[in-house]
Scaffold this motif. Sequence first.
Motif, PDB file in Angstrom:
ATOM      1  N   GLY A 221       6.159  56.722  21.535  1.00  9.32           N
ATOM      2  CA  GLY A 221       7.092  56.316  20.518  1.00  9.32           C
ATOM      3  C   GLY A 221       7.921  57.518  20.105  1.00  9.32           C
ATOM      4  N   HIS A 222       8.654  57.358  19.000  1.00  7.36           N
ATOM      5  CA  HIS A 222       9.501  58.442  18.521  1.00  7.36           C
ATOM      6  C   HIS A 222       9.470  58.453  17.000  1.00  7.36           C
ATOM      7  CE1 HIS A 222      13.377  60.588  17.724  1.00  7.36           C
ATOM      8  NE2 HIS A 222      12.928  61.317  18.722  1.00  7.36           N
ATOM      9  N   TRP A 223       9.373  59.638  16.428  1.00 10.13           N
ATOM     10  CA  TRP A 223       9.390  59.810  14.974  1.00 10.13           C
ATOM     11  C   TRP A 223      10.604  60.650  14.620  1.00 10.13           C
ATOM     12  CZ3 TRP A 223       6.990  63.901  11.512  1.00 10.13           C
ATOM     13  CH2 TRP A 223       6.895  63.454  10.182  1.00 10.13           C
ATOM     14  N   SER A 224      11.338  60.241  13.606  1.00 12.25           N
ATOM     15  CA  SER A 224      12.558  60.966  13.274  1.00 12.25           C
ATOM     16  C   SER A 224      12.788  61.025  11.772  1.00 12.25           C
ATOM     17  CB  SER A 224      13.766  60.314  13.954  1.00 12.25           C
ATOM     18  OG  SER A 224      13.946  58.991  13.471  1.00 12.25           O
ATOM     19  N   TYR A 225      13.679  61.934  11.396  1.00 12.16           N
ATOM     20  CA  TYR A 225      14.108  62.097  10.006  1.00 12.16           C
ATOM     21  C   TYR A 225      15.624  62.212  10.003  1.00 12.16           C
ATOM     22  CZ  TYR A 225      15.129  64.404   5.551  1.00 12.16           C
ATOM     23  OH  TYR A 225      15.655  64.724   4.327  1.00 12.16           O
ATOM     24  N   SER A 226      16.277  61.395   9.167  1.00 11.87           N
ATOM     25  CA  SER A 226      17.740  61.416   9.134  1.00 11.87           C
ATOM     26  C   SER A 226      18.290  61.616   7.723  1.00 11.87           C
ATOM     27  CB  SER A 226      18.304  60.126   9.733  1.00 11.87           C
ATOM     28  OG  SER A 226      17.801  58.982   9.052  1.00 11.87           O
ATOM     29  N   GLY A 227      17.430  62.017   6.788  1.00  9.84           N
ATOM     30  CA  GLY A 227      17.889  62.291   5.432  1.00  9.84           C
ATOM     31  C   GLY A 227      18.784  63.515   5.384  1.00  9.84           C
ATOM     32  N   GLN A 228      19.653  63.560   4.407  1.00  8.97           N
ATOM     33  CA  GLN A 228      20.542  64.712   4.176  1.00  8.97           C
ATOM     34  C   GLN A 228      21.441  65.020   5.377  1.00  8.97           C
ATOM     35  OE1 GLN A 228      16.979  67.128   3.340  1.00  8.97           O
ATOM     36  NE2 GLN A 228      17.930  67.640   1.382  1.00  8.97           N
ATOM     37  N   GLY A 229      21.597  64.029   6.265  1.00  9.58           N
ATOM     38  CA  GLY A 229      22.421  64.241   7.450  1.00  9.58           C
ATOM     39  C   GLY A 229      21.714  64.976   8.571  1.00  9.58           C
TER      40      GLY A 229
ATOM     41  N   ALA B  31      10.340  64.492  18.546  1.00 12.68           N
ATOM     42  CA  ALA B  31       8.989  64.256  18.038  1.00 12.68           C
ATOM     43  C   ALA B  31       8.428  63.009  18.724  1.00 12.68           C
ATOM     44  CB  ALA B  31       9.015  64.091  16.524  1.00 12.68           C
ATOM     45  N   LEU B  32       7.659  63.229  19.776  1.00 12.45           N
ATOM     46  CA  LEU B  32       7.062  62.114  20.508  1.00 12.45           C
ATOM     47  C   LEU B  32       5.834  61.615  19.759  1.00 12.45           C
ATOM     48  CD1 LEU B  32       7.245  63.459  24.179  1.00 12.45           C
ATOM     49  CD2 LEU B  32       8.913  62.068  22.935  1.00 12.45           C
ATOM     50  N   ALA B  33       5.753  60.328  19.543  1.00 13.74           N
ATOM     51  CA  ALA B  33       4.662  59.732  18.776  1.00 13.74           C
ATOM     52  C   ALA B  33       3.644  59.098  19.723  1.00 13.74           C
ATOM     53  CB  ALA B  33       5.209  58.674  17.816  1.00 13.74           C
ATOM     54  N   VAL B  34       2.393  59.466  19.545  1.00  6.53           N
ATOM     55  CA  VAL B  34       1.300  58.955  20.364  1.00  6.53           C
ATOM     56  C   VAL B  34       0.431  58.060  19.489  1.00  6.53           C
ATOM     57  CG1 VAL B  34      -0.662  59.550  21.825  1.00  6.53           C
ATOM     58  CG2 VAL B  34       1.320  61.082  21.712  1.00  6.53           C
ATOM     59  N   SER B  35       0.327  56.798  19.855  1.00  7.49           N
ATOM     60  CA  SER B  35      -0.449  55.845  19.071  1.00  7.49           C
ATOM     61  C   SER B  35      -1.909  56.275  18.969  1.00  7.49           C
ATOM     62  CB  SER B  35      -0.364  54.460  19.730  1.00  7.49           C
ATOM     63  OG  SER B  35      -1.156  53.526  19.035  1.00  7.49           O
ATOM     64  N   VAL B  36      -2.484  56.128  17.777  1.00  7.39           N
ATOM     65  CA  VAL B  36      -3.882  56.478  17.541  1.00  7.39           C
ATOM     66  C   VAL B  36      -4.708  55.202  17.489  1.00  7.39           C
ATOM     67  CG1 VAL B  36      -5.513  57.494  15.898  1.00  7.39           C
ATOM     68  CG2 VAL B  36      -3.318  58.618  16.353  1.00  7.39           C
ATOM     69  N   ASN B  37      -5.705  55.115  18.337  1.00  8.19           N
ATOM     70  CA  ASN B  37      -6.505  53.911  18.479  1.00  8.19           C
ATOM     71  C   ASN B  37      -7.678  53.924  17.494  1.00  8.19           C
ATOM     72  OD1 ASN B  37      -7.466  51.493  19.571  1.00  8.19           O
ATOM     73  ND2 ASN B  37      -8.793  52.580  20.992  1.00  8.19           N
ATOM     74  N   SER B  38      -7.381  53.685  16.231  1.00  4.19           N
ATOM     75  CA  SER B  38      -8.431  53.664  15.212  1.00  4.19           C
ATOM     76  C   SER B  38      -7.978  52.840  14.025  1.00  4.19           C
ATOM     77  CB  SER B  38      -8.757  55.092  14.759  1.00  4.19           C
ATOM     78  OG  SER B  38      -9.693  55.075  13.701  1.00  4.19           O
ATOM     79  N   THR B  39      -8.926  52.150  13.403  1.00  2.00           N
ATOM     80  CA  THR B  39      -8.611  51.387  12.197  1.00  2.00           C
ATOM     81  C   THR B  39      -9.024  52.143  10.940  1.00  2.00           C
ATOM     82  OG1 THR B  39     -10.740  50.246  12.372  1.00  2.00           O
ATOM     83  CG2 THR B  39      -8.827  49.166  13.388  1.00  2.00           C
ATOM     84  N   ALA B  40      -9.770  53.237  11.098  1.00  2.00           N
ATOM     85  CA  ALA B  40     -10.214  54.041   9.956  1.00  2.00           C
ATOM     86  C   ALA B  40      -9.239  55.189   9.722  1.00  2.00           C
ATOM     87  CB  ALA B  40     -11.605  54.589  10.219  1.00  2.00           C
TER      88      ALA B  40
END
Length: 203
Positions: free
Chosen positions: A126-134, A187-196
Amino acid sequence: MKFSALLAIAPLVAALPGSHSKNSDAPFSVISARSASPIHLLPLNAAGSYFWLGGNAHSYSPVPGVPETNQTVIAGGHFLDVKVPGGQAIYVDPKGALRFTTPHSAYEPAGASDGPFAYKPGASFGHWSYSGQGASGFMACPTTNGTSGYRRSRRGAAAAPKWQVYAALQNATVPSGKVNDCLGFDALAVSVNSTAPAAWEYI
């Protein structure tokens, strides 16, 4: 681990029972991607109220049965995946540094930005990003002494990582004083396989 190897195993991780890879509120960890650079494929970690590439996360648990962890996990786009009452939010401070709130406190300094942060799941990453403040995502900035804003855990810690994470802002106040010293990264997002929750709290 080489990037090609990560791409090969990511679909297998996503296919595990209970995986959250298709849920935009699901927990995930982050690795940086910037080919042919010293920050390529480094993990994003929370320590000392800041975020770093490399090193280990600093967590603490006063509760039996909830272990400490050296992995940083994010949930809901801009919160750490913790069990502590009140949670721990992720924000960008007035200098542009990516930070998190301390346990039992929602305090953020005046001028801080809460986003928008966005997590988009993907088939492999996946992908994580921030676009605040331009801003155009994130950048990693070298620290002047290797310890800027970084503190030791209660158990002690190895040397601080060299790269501190900032929003990609041209007016950020970075450790070296020169934004051009910083390296933008995906920022590449790696899914975490946990419910806790991943940790009781990060410190």
